[in-house]
Design a protein around this motif. Structure first.
Motif, short mmCIF file in Angstrom:
data_model
loop_
_atom_site.label_atom_id
_atom_site.label_comp_id
_atom_site.label_asym_id
_atom_site.label_seq_id
_atom_site.Cartn_x
_atom_site.Cartn_y
_atom_site.Cartn_z
N GLU A 114 0.83 -1.21 0.00
CA GLU A 114 0.00 0.00 0.00
C GLU A 114 0.87 1.26 0.00
O GLU A 114 0.62 2.21 -0.75
N GLU A 115 1.90 1.26 0.85
CA GLU A 115 2.80 2.41 0.89
C GLU A 115 3.60 2.54 -0.40
O GLU A 115 3.86 3.65 -0.87
N ALA A 116 3.99 1.41 -0.98
CA ALA A 116 4.73 1.44 -2.25
C ALA A 116 3.88 2.04 -3.36
O ALA A 116 4.38 2.82 -4.18
N LYS A 117 2.60 1.70 -3.38
CA LYS A 117 1.71 2.25 -4.42
C LYS A 117 1.57 3.76 -4.26
O LYS A 117 1.59 4.50 -5.26
N LYS A 118 1.48 4.26 -3.04
CA LYS A 118 1.39 5.70 -2.81
C LYS A 118 2.67 6.40 -3.27
O LYS A 118 2.62 7.49 -3.85
#
Length: 316
Positions: free
Chosen positions: A293-297
């Motif tokens: 999730e953080e990587a996508k952001k």
């Protein structure tokens, strides 16, 4: 009247001559078989289109790293066919293997990083005449018959930069290529004030093999180091282009519309996602992001920065 007749005869002769010089290529031959080019590109178009940019005209640039995942539907044409003896088509990895056998230079990856190092060239990657066959049911490392030598074109050798020697995989090409699911590309995005355009150029490409290391969710591991161990080698993209332009990609629902691998990359018909960019910390997203999730952001943030830079160049 005679002059008119003479002009009319001359014009008819010229028209017939032009018709005779025009060669018609029928889609169906005399046996009713469709004539579809599948193997190589037209030799008359055997040239590479290159745009030269003056260094003083490039006023902004940024290096980014992307991953091309073969499991995305848009990239299927790069993955198939998986067999090594296909007559009409070759996968991207098979084109790379054949190019290395032909003498194309390849370079090692930097230790614990996902960045090319074009200073150290790997002298010998593929030995096309020797194949080491491993039968786990019969042979063991302690057994002197652990390696049986056979003649084959399908054995892949890999240079181990840590131990500074050649290592090899105990399975043929068809087994190896099934898990050759990703490629990492190094791309430079730059603005040329002479053309008043923002360009992007692939500088290098590296096969990323999924079976070389296993990372489980929750493990305390540096994903960048794990990925660096999965990289087979780096290839300067311009060194690969002469081989890409001579092979069509496998067709997708339209056998008539054919594009070469070079066109496929130049037109950006593939799908990719950001792995990171050049920054003052010299790190990729996988160095400081641990959850998807953080990587996508973070990927969205970098992509938005690149888009905003291009939009801010102009006034509307």
């Amino acid at each position: 009247m005679k002059r008119f007749i003479f002009i009319l005869i001359c014009s008819c002769g010229v028209s017939l001559s032009l018709i005779a010089q025009h060669q018609v290529n029928n889609f169906l031959d005399e046996m009713g078989i469709a004539q579809i080019t599948t193997a190589t590109y037209n030799p008359q178009s055997d040239f590479l289109f290159v745009t030269n940019h003056r260094a003083e005209d490039v006023i902004w640039s940024r290096v980014v790293y992307r991953v091309i995942d073969m499991r995305y539907k848009q990239n299927y044409q790069l993955y198939f066919p998986t067999s090594s003896d296909s007559i009409n088509c070759r996968s991207l990895f098979k084109v790379i293997v054949d190019a290395i056998i032909d003498g194309m230079p390849v370079y090692e990856n930097r230790a614990n990083q996902v960045r090319p190092d074009f200073k150290k060239q790997i002298q010998k990657m593929l030995l096309p005449t020797i194949c080491f066959i491993y039968d786990p049911a019969k042979d063991t490392p302690e057994n002197p018959n652990y390696m049986n030598v056979a003649e084959s074109d399908d054995m892949l050798f890999h240079y181990d930069s840590i131990q500074d020697k050649l290592s090899f995989h105990f399975f043929p090409y068809e087994v190896f290529v099934r898990n050759q699911l990703k490629y990492v590309i190094q791309e430079v995005i730059f603005f040329d004030r002479h053309y008043s355009r923002l360009y992007s150029k692939i500088m290098a490409i590296a096969p990323l093999h999924s079976d070389k290391i296993e990372v489980k969710e929750g493990d305390n591991i540096n994903y960048t180091q794990a990925m660096s161990q999965s990289l087979l080698f780096w290839i300067p993209f311009d060194a690969l282009r002469p081989y890409l332009q001579k092979q069509f990609v496998i067709t997708d629902r339209n056998d008539t519309k054919r594009v070469t691998y070079d066109e496929f990359f130049q037109k950006k018909l593939y799908s990719s996602y950001l792995l990171g960019d050049g920054n003052i910390y010299n790190r990729l997203i996988t160095d400081y992001i641990k959850t998807p999730e953080e990587a996508k952001k973070e990927q969205d943030r970098i992509a938005e920065e690149l888009l905003n830079f291009e939009q801010d160049l102009w006034e509307y």
